[in-house]
Every structure is written in structure tokens, then in C-alpha cells.
Scaffold this motif. Structure first.
Motif: not given
Length: 212
Positions: A14-15, A18, A21-22
Motif C-alpha cells: 500500500i505504501l 501511494i 502514485a505521488y
């Protein structure tokens, strides 16, 4: 114990998503600066000599910028292949990734590397990067055709380590400028190598330790 390990893996994934995605959004914002076509924005403002004297430069530049963002996205989706229940998802994402690199992104990157800022050290770094990017991707393609999927996976990881140099290069630039405030041309010479060499060393270590 197994449940805790699985939870850690899920949190890490998940990290990772994220974080990607950033940085992908940041890269997308950079790409969108060149739509519509304008030679007086961002990076092109310091490449006016090439823009004026070499008409083909813009073709290579736009080919590189517009395809690399899709390469980055397709490569990441291919890595997450196990999380998608779509038939042939990994295969199709991989085809897009390989096609764009071999035909557009890597050749245009090699050409742009010849005219990179920062002098000879920067130029040779970006040319080597482009050549390795093309070669590792082509090797992965060859191995897939030969159905040697273990080796294919390893070469795809090497290729993707070079792909994300677009992100790591900019991360290093922010860190170095913030900490040391060097001359802009010195920055180019440093990040030209830091952007991809550590990536390749790390991925080679993980491959040899059988972590991927």
C-alpha cells in the motif's frame, strides 16, 4: 506469525502504491507543461540552442516526454500483475511497456543525452543510460519470446530500475540542491549518474539474493 508477515507485506504494498502514485502525479504535471506544444516552457527554456539549430530535437524531445509517462505507468501495472484478475493483464501491460521503450522512449533518450546539460560527464551518463534501458528491455522481450520467464522477470526488473531513474534523478536533485547548493551544471553531472546507477546496483543485489 504468517498473518503478521502478510499484514506487513500488504502495508508495504500500500505504501509503495501511494509513493508511486505521488511521484507519478509529479511526473504527469511535468509532462502536462508541454501540452499544448510550447518551446518556451520549463526544460526547453534552457535548450533554445538545440530548439533553434536542430529542428529534429523537438521531435525526439516530445517523443521521449509523451511516451515515458506511459512507460512508467505500464511498468508499474505490470509489477502489480498478481493484484489484477484481468486475463492477460500482465502480458498486455508488458507489451505496451516494451514497445514504447524500444521504439520511442529509449532511442529519443539516447539522442537527447548527446546534448545533455552538464558537459561530457552528463552526456556520457545519459547516453549509457539510454543504451542500457533499450538493451535490458530488449533482453526481457527476447526471454519472454523464448518462454524463459524467470530470466525475463529479472531483466524486466533491471529495465524498470532504469525507467524510474526519471523519478530518482529528480529526488536526488532536490536533496543535493537543498543540502549543498552547488553550481547548476555541477548538479547535472552528479544527478546524471545518481539517477540510475544506485537503482541498478540495488536491483542487481535483490536479484542475486533472490528477493525478486
Amino acid at each position: 506469525m504468517l498473518s503478521a508477515k502478510k499484514n506487513i507485506q500488504n502495508i508495504s504494498k500500500i505504501l509503495l502504491i501511494i509513493g508511486f502514485a505521488y511521484f507519478f502525479w509529479l511526473m504527469l504535471k511535468i509532462t502536462l507543461e508541454y501540452i499544448p506544444l510550447d518551446t518556451n516552457v520549463s526544460f526547453l527554456m534552457i535548450k533554445q540552442t538545440e530548439v533553434v539549430e536542430r529542428p529534429e530535437y523537438l521531435w525526439f524531445f516530445y517523443s521521449h516526454v509523451y511516451t515515458s509517462i506511459f512507460v512508467l505507468f505500464a511498468g508499474f501495472l505490470a509489477i502489480l500483475r498478481k493484484d489484477f484478475a484481468i486475463k492477460n493483464f500482465h502480458k498486455n501491460a508488458g507489451k505496451i511497456y516494451i514497445f514504447l521503450i524500444l521504439i520511442f522512449a529509449a532511442p529519443s533518450g539516447i539522442y537527447m543525452g548527446i546534448f545533455a546539460n552538464g558537459g561530457f560527464l552528463s552526456k556520457i551518463s545519459f547516453v549509457i543510460l539510454g543504451c542500457l534501458w533499450w538493451f535490458t528491455t530488449f533482453k526481457a522481450y527476447q526471454l519472454a519470446r523464448q518462454k524463459k520467464f524467470k530470466e525475463h522477470k529479472q531483466w524486466m526488473w533491471r529495465s524498470f530500475a532504469l525507467t524510474i531513474s526519471a523519478i530518482t534523478l529528480r529526488m536526488w536533485k532536490v536533496i543535493i540542491v537543498y543540502l549543498f547548493h552547488p553550481n547548476p551544471m555541477d548538479v547535472y553531472q552528479i544527478i546524471a549518474w545518481l539517477g540510475w546507477v544506485p537503482n541498478l546496483i540495488l536491483i542487481e543485489y535483490l536479484i542475486r539474493k533472490k528477493h525478486i
